[in-house]
Design an enzyme around this catalytic site. Structure first.
Site, PDB file in Angstrom:
ATOM      1  N   ASP A 171      72.308  51.497   3.024  1.00 22.17           N
ATOM      2  CA  ASP A 171      72.114  52.793   2.373  1.00 22.17           C
ATOM      3  C   ASP A 171      72.972  52.807   1.110  1.00 22.17           C
ATOM      4  O   ASP A 171      73.664  51.841   0.779  1.00 22.17           O
ATOM      5  CB  ASP A 171      72.484  53.934   3.350  1.00 22.17           C
ATOM      6  CG  ASP A 171      71.817  55.245   2.975  1.00 22.17           C
ATOM      7  OD1 ASP A 171      71.600  56.086   3.871  1.00 22.17           O
ATOM      8  OD2 ASP A 171      71.498  55.433   1.777  1.00 22.17           O
TER       9      ASP A 171
ATOM     10  N   GLU B 114      71.055  66.017   2.477  1.00 20.74           N
ATOM     11  CA  GLU B 114      72.152  65.285   3.108  1.00 20.74           C
ATOM     12  C   GLU B 114      73.325  66.189   3.434  1.00 20.74           C
ATOM     13  O   GLU B 114      73.135  67.307   3.934  1.00 20.74           O
ATOM     14  CB  GLU B 114      72.520  64.092   2.221  1.00 20.74           C
ATOM     15  CG  GLU B 114      71.306  63.196   1.947  1.00 20.74           C
ATOM     16  CD  GLU B 114      71.661  61.888   1.291  1.00 20.74           C
ATOM     17  OE1 GLU B 114      70.938  61.480   0.380  1.00 20.74           O
ATOM     18  OE2 GLU B 114      72.651  61.258   1.706  1.00 20.74           O
TER      19      GLU B 114
HETATM   20  C1  GLC Z   1      70.655  58.404   0.431  1.00 22.15           C
HETATM   21  C2  GLC Z   1      70.081  58.513   1.821  1.00 22.15           C
HETATM   22  C3  GLC Z   1      68.921  57.603   2.076  1.00 22.15           C
HETATM   23  C4  GLC Z   1      68.157  57.330   0.786  1.00 22.15           C
HETATM   24  C5  GLC Z   1      69.095  56.602  -0.153  1.00 22.15           C
HETATM   25  C6  GLC Z   1      68.442  56.327  -1.516  1.00 22.15           C
HETATM   26  O1  GLC Z   1      72.049  58.554   0.430  1.00 22.15           O
HETATM   27  O2  GLC Z   1      70.993  58.404   2.908  1.00 22.15           O
HETATM   28  O3  GLC Z   1      68.096  58.235   3.060  1.00 22.15           O
HETATM   29  O4  GLC Z   1      67.014  56.535   1.054  1.00 22.15           O
HETATM   30  O5  GLC Z   1      70.311  57.293  -0.368  1.00 22.15           O
HETATM   31  O6  GLC Z   1      68.219  57.540  -2.201  1.00 22.15           O
END
Ligand code: GLC
Length: 613
Positions: free
Chosen positions: A273, A469
């Site tokens: 991530d 988030e």
């Molecule tokens: C974010 C998320 C993830 C996402 C990634 C790219 O922090 O946790 O779900 O795909 O970054 O945006």
């Protein structure tokens, strides 16, 4: 069919490529840099395997043609025949409820609404339409579906979860992957099932927190949906920020390698991530080594990808990361690119869907509108106030009545979503949908125009504003040091601020401010109850529509309402709400999460939802 369905041929082709690759080219494939820090020359010079758009990171005027031009330039750089082995780049994006970063996209209901529809066939069609719109921008890979089984609705990412019931999530998992990946032909994109594993089970629902459960529960609740997704051929898996019993998933060799790759036989690649490896240790080199050796195959890097690449080079040179681990990671990456036919596809600008268009197509919007209708859950209905009459003089009120941005929620145009109508191009607000069928309807956002001599009924659209988030967390108890500490300094680059200078480690779960400290809507957004009461005080009955990313405690608001509908985050096609309000389609949604009461008990169980007789 995929470009390489014969395992022996696939293996031979991978080995043939691998044998020609330098160490630097192999390590370059393991890097996914964010577009704001990567140029096409960087891709060519450092053999980068992938580039991504973080939430809201959009090229040019953020129209399909701008995305196609961007993807085409990166792809062409990766294929430069300058004495190095051309390996096509793959571009990744969060198209989690449609390709919603892009202006003019069809924005589908977020997963919590799809869960309330209890319709796996619909979910596959949503994924197919999403794939077409991703392809219409020259992109090949989406970080979806989220398979979180959210257990605590305090979590800011509850809306990205289909349900708290693993069986319902499982029933969708394989279907959404098939909708995206299909036969891996020209109408398909690569999926990334996420976040592995246990993202929805953290204590107190703290984002990136600690999932403190037994292995039996982890398997039964959080791993279960992945079995269907892997059986459907998911080509990538994204590692999760959360910890499991105090050990971060990004550094968890048992989970990433022994369970996912060895026990479950996952033969695609694991993507980290967003800087997810960085938080494994205050020592960056140690952190990257932990993640690589645990089983992370590609590193998603928000800004300083050069540092990550340089660190990997040092770790391989000093033997901390064995070459065998690098070769395994690169084999997996090449395997995905070959199986997806990336080597055979034309450059993004010359691909079928780049030229055929179809972005925001009516056919896709029809699927989204159907999904909105099927997602609506009727929680209360007094008398026969519903369905409404199109001849009625309806007062429409509430801060979310005429706000397409709010009805779309997070991961829409911007990471944290947007407010107002002007950035959601196409589609309808809930007000616009009502007014289209009931021309005598009137809009008064705060309800102050309520007039019992004219208005026979009111529709009041209330609820949350967009978030994503950790910024969506409801943090009843302050969390310190239990999850992934984000970098010190300014908040995330996706908020339009520069990244933190160093890689220091704060002591809180996330430096991002939470949404609130209570699930009571009347305390989160008192303006909503005030609007409802301003209208009921005039003796006008109210149909309340709640826009939210989760169930909320709405006791006073519901008491004041003659009818109450949970609409979740319906996306761009607000007209789907009017379809049900006026009886053109039945109200059929059923809760996919328990609904809380004042005392924390369950007011309505999973499966609850009234029908109009
Ligand atoms: C974010 C998320 C993830 C996402 C990634 C790219 O922090 O946790 O779900 O795909 O970054 O945006």
């Amino acid at each position: 069919m995929s470009a390489m369905s014969n395992p022996n041929e696939l293996s031979q082709r991978i080995e043939h490529l691998l044998a020609q690759m330098s160490v630097d080219q192999k390590l370059g494939q393991m890097i996914q840099g964010e577009r704001m820090s990567v140029t096409p020359d960087d891709v060519a010079n450092h053999h980068l395997g992938s580039v991504l758009s973080g939430g809201g990171s959009c090229p040019g005027a953020n129209r399909p043609e701008d995305w196609i031009a961007m993807a085409d330039a990166y792809w062409a750089a990766s294929m430069r025949d300058d004495g190095r082995l051309p390996i096509p780049l793959i571009y990744g994006v969060d198209a989690i409820h449609g390709h919603a970063n892009v202006l003019g996209a069809t924005v589908f209901p977020h997963n919590i609404g799809l869960g309330a529809a209890h319709d796996p066939d619909l979910v596959e069609r949503v994924a197919q339409a999403t794939a077409r719109e991703i392809l219409a921008t020259g992109v090949e890979w989406t970080f979806a579906p989220t398979l979180a089984v959210a257990q605590d609705i305090h979590w800011g990412r509850t809306y990205e979860s289909y349900s708290s019931d693993p069986a319902l999530v499982t029933s969708y998992a394989g279907r959404f992957v098939r909708g995206l990946q299909g036969d891996l032909g020209q109408d398909t994109v690569v999926a990334s099932v996420k976040h592995w594993v246990g993202d929805g089970g953290t204590t107190n629902g703290v984002d990136q927190g600690n999932t403190e459960i037994s292995e039996a529960e982890l398997r039964a609740v959080h791993i279960a949906p992945y079995l269907e997704a892997l059986a459907a051929g998911a080509l990538t898996v994204m590692a999760s920020f959360n910890s499991w019993n105090g050990v971060k998933c990004h550094g968890h060799r048992y989970l990433l390698t022994e369970v996912l790759k060895e026990e479950l036989g996952f033969d695609g690649f694991v993507i980290s991530d967003w800087d997810g490896a960085d938080y494994l240790s205050p020592d960056y080199s140690v952190a990257i080594a932990m993640a690589a050796n645990a089983g992370v195959d590609m590193f998603m890097v928000s800004a300083d990808w050069r540092r990550c690449l340089r660190t990997l080079q040092e770790l391989v040179a000093n033997g901390t990361v064995p070459m065998a681990r690098v070769d395994d990671a690169v084999r997996r990456i090449l395997s995905v690119k070959i199986r997806y036919g990336l080597f055979e596809r034309p450059r993004p600008a010359e691909r079928h869907w780049s030229r055929a268009g179809g972005f925001g197509a009516d056919a896709h919007r029809a699927v989204a509108r159907e999904a909105v209708r099927k997602s609506l859950v009727l929680l209360k209905q007094e008398g026969d106030i519903l369905p409404l009459s199109t001849d009625a003089t309806i007062l429409v009120a509430g801060k979310n009545a005429d706000n397409r941005g709010h009805q779309c929620g997070g991961f829409t145009v911007a990471w944290q979503g947007v407010s107002g109508n002007d950035q959601i191009i196409g589609g309808t607000s809930i007000w616009e949908g009502i007014h289209a069928v009931a021309p005598q309807a009137e809009l008064s956002v705060d309800g102050s125009a309520a007039d019992p001599s004219r208005h026979t009924v009111a529709v009041v659209v209330i609820g949350e504003r967009p978030y994503a988030e950790g910024m969506g967390d409801i943090r009843v108890v302050p969390q310190v040091g239990t999850g992934s500490a984000r970098r010190d300094g300014p908040a995330d680059a996706r908020l339009g601020q520069p990244m933190g200078a160093g890689s220091g480690f704060g002591g809180i779960t996330t430096s991002l401010p939470a949404y609130g400290t209570t699930l009571e809507l009347a305390r989160l957004h008192p303006e909503d109850l005030a609007t409802i009461r301003r209208i009921t005080a005039q003796g006008i009955p109210v149909v309340t529509v709640l826009i939210s990313g989760r169930p909320l405690i709405v006791t006073p608001e519901m008491a004041e309402s003659a009818a109450f509908i949970a609409a979740w985050l319906p996306g761009s096609e607000g007209q789907g709400v009017a379809d049900v309000l006026f009886g053109d389609h039945p109200v059929q949604g059923r809760l996919s999460f328990p609904w809380p009461d004042d005392d924390g008990a369950t007011r309505y169980p999973i499966g609850y939802g009234l029908s109009l007789n």
